[in-house]
Design a protein around this motif. Structure first.
Motif, PDB file in Angstrom:
ATOM      1  N   ILE A   1       1.186  -1.103   0.447  1.00  0.00           N
ATOM      2  CA  ILE A   1       0.142   0.144  -0.160  1.00  0.00           C
ATOM      3  C   ILE A   1       0.867   1.089   0.312  1.00  0.00           C
ATOM      4  CG2 ILE A   1      -1.524   1.651   1.214  1.00  0.00           C
ATOM      5  CD1 ILE A   1      -2.977  -1.385   2.707  1.00  0.00           C
ATOM      6  N   ILE A   2       0.562   2.052  -0.466  1.00  0.00           N
ATOM      7  CA  ILE A   2       1.069   3.432  -0.406  1.00  0.00           C
ATOM      8  C   ILE A   2       0.823   4.008   0.420  1.00  0.00           C
ATOM      9  CG2 ILE A   2       1.765   5.315  -2.585  1.00  0.00           C
ATOM     10  CD1 ILE A   2       1.706   3.443  -4.196  1.00  0.00           C
TER      11      ILE A   2
ATOM     12  N   ASP B   1       0.556   7.213   0.957  1.00  0.00           N
ATOM     13  CA  ASP B   1       0.448   8.818   0.988  1.00  0.00           C
ATOM     14  C   ASP B   1      -1.288   8.422   0.092  1.00  0.00           C
ATOM     15  OD1 ASP B   1       2.708  10.077   0.957  1.00  0.00           O
ATOM     16  OD2 ASP B   1       3.724   9.602  -0.833  1.00  0.00           O
ATOM     17  N   SER B   2      -0.990   7.484  -0.943  1.00  0.00           N
ATOM     18  CA  SER B   2      -2.428   7.376  -1.472  1.00  0.00           C
ATOM     19  C   SER B   2      -3.797   7.042  -0.607  1.00  0.00           C
ATOM     20  CB  SER B   2      -2.732   5.972  -2.121  1.00  0.00           C
ATOM     21  OG  SER B   2      -1.663   6.182  -2.937  1.00  0.00           O
ATOM     22  N   LEU B   3      -3.264   5.642   0.743  1.00  0.00           N
ATOM     23  CA  LEU B   3      -3.891   5.757   1.874  1.00  0.00           C
ATOM     24  C   LEU B   3      -4.156   7.388   2.858  1.00  0.00           C
ATOM     25  CD1 LEU B   3      -5.323   3.820   3.651  1.00  0.00           C
ATOM     26  CD2 LEU B   3      -3.271   3.047   4.878  1.00  0.00           C
TER      27      LEU B   3
ATOM     28  N   LYS C   1      -3.969  10.200   1.646  1.00  0.00           N
ATOM     29  CA  LYS C   1      -4.915  10.721   1.038  1.00  0.00           C
ATOM     30  C   LYS C   1      -6.914  10.693   1.088  1.00  0.00           C
ATOM     31  CE  LYS C   1      -2.058  12.578  -3.103  1.00  0.00           C
ATOM     32  NZ  LYS C   1      -1.709  11.827  -4.520  1.00  0.00           N
ATOM     33  N   GLU C   2      -6.566   9.455   0.721  1.00  0.00           N
ATOM     34  CA  GLU C   2      -7.942   8.733   0.630  1.00  0.00           C
ATOM     35  C   GLU C   2      -8.969   8.535   2.102  1.00  0.00           C
ATOM     36  OE1 GLU C   2      -7.963   5.623  -2.562  1.00  0.00           O
ATOM     37  OE2 GLU C   2      -6.879   6.779  -3.656  1.00  0.00           O
TER      38      GLU C   2
ATOM     39  N   PHE D   1     -10.209   4.776   1.247  1.00  0.00           N
ATOM     40  CA  PHE D   1      -9.218   4.182   0.139  1.00  0.00           C
ATOM     41  C   PHE D   1      -9.484   2.779  -0.195  1.00  0.00           C
ATOM     42  CE2 PHE D   1      -5.533   1.295  -0.114  1.00  0.00           C
ATOM     43  CZ  PHE D   1      -4.840   1.542  -0.829  1.00  0.00           C
ATOM     44  N   LYS D   2      -9.202   2.131  -1.359  1.00  0.00           N
ATOM     45  CA  LYS D   2      -9.745   0.788  -2.061  1.00  0.00           C
ATOM     46  C   LYS D   2      -9.229  -0.095  -1.290  1.00  0.00           C
ATOM     47  CE  LYS D   2     -12.997   2.800  -4.851  1.00  0.00           C
ATOM     48  NZ  LYS D   2     -14.418   3.195  -4.022  1.00  0.00           N
ATOM     49  N   TRP D   3      -9.680  -0.881  -0.819  1.00  0.00           N
ATOM     50  CA  TRP D   3      -8.662  -2.286   0.174  1.00  0.00           C
ATOM     51  C   TRP D   3      -8.495  -3.508  -0.399  1.00  0.00           C
ATOM     52  CZ3 TRP D   3      -5.481  -0.910   4.049  1.00  0.00           C
ATOM     53  CH2 TRP D   3      -5.297   0.800   4.572  1.00  0.00           C
TER      54      TRP D   3
END
Length: 144
Positions: A7-8, A10-12, A14-15, A19-21
């Motif tokens: 998992i990145i 930064d994406s986590l 932001k979202e 976040f799409k797990w």
């Protein structure tokens, strides 16, 4: 139980909870696990709390938490940050500016304890070898 996934962070960040797990299967019984809410954790790279997904197996009741790859449980700094900090301290005798001395000293003490138990004398080589092989070079930090 903690499961690490690619998992990145930064994406986590932001979202957040949107976040799409990825779907998870139970390692014990193989059933598809259901979402079981979120748990808040702190990471060095984030100013606030990060919500990590938890899953629960409907068959055996096992609960797991998903954690970004590259972070050990109970430690807010990345494995890479710890490695780079310890290398700098062992080679150059200084701590990187971003690393609090107290935290770095804790890492160094644990690493030296581990190296002593393994009868290692060349600390830089032992640390580099452990990091490259993906071995835990601070194992006593992970004992519950």
């Amino acid at each position: 139980m903690i499961l690490q996934q690619k998992i990145i962070l930064d994406s986590l960040l932001k979202e957040g909870k949107n976040f799409k797990w990825e779907e998870c299967q139970c390692s014990d019984c193989g059933c598809l696990m259901w979402g079981h809410g979120f748990v808040g954790r702190y990471f060095e790279e984030s100013a606030g709390i990060v919500f990590l997904k938890r899953y629960r197996c409907s068959k055996c009741g096992k609960v797991i938490t998903i954690r970004p790859e590259g972070y050990w449980p109970r430690i807010r700094s990345s494995i890479l940050t710890i490695f780079v900090s310890l290398i700098a301290r062992l080679r150059d005798k200084i701590w990187p500016k971003k690393v609090p001395h107290q935290r770095g000293g804790h890492w160094l003490a644990r690493f030296c304890q581990h190296a002593k138990m393994e009868n290692q004398t060349d600390l830089v080589d032992f640390l580099t070898h452990s990091f490259k092989k993906g071995l835990n070079f601070l194992p006593q930090l992970l004992v519950p």
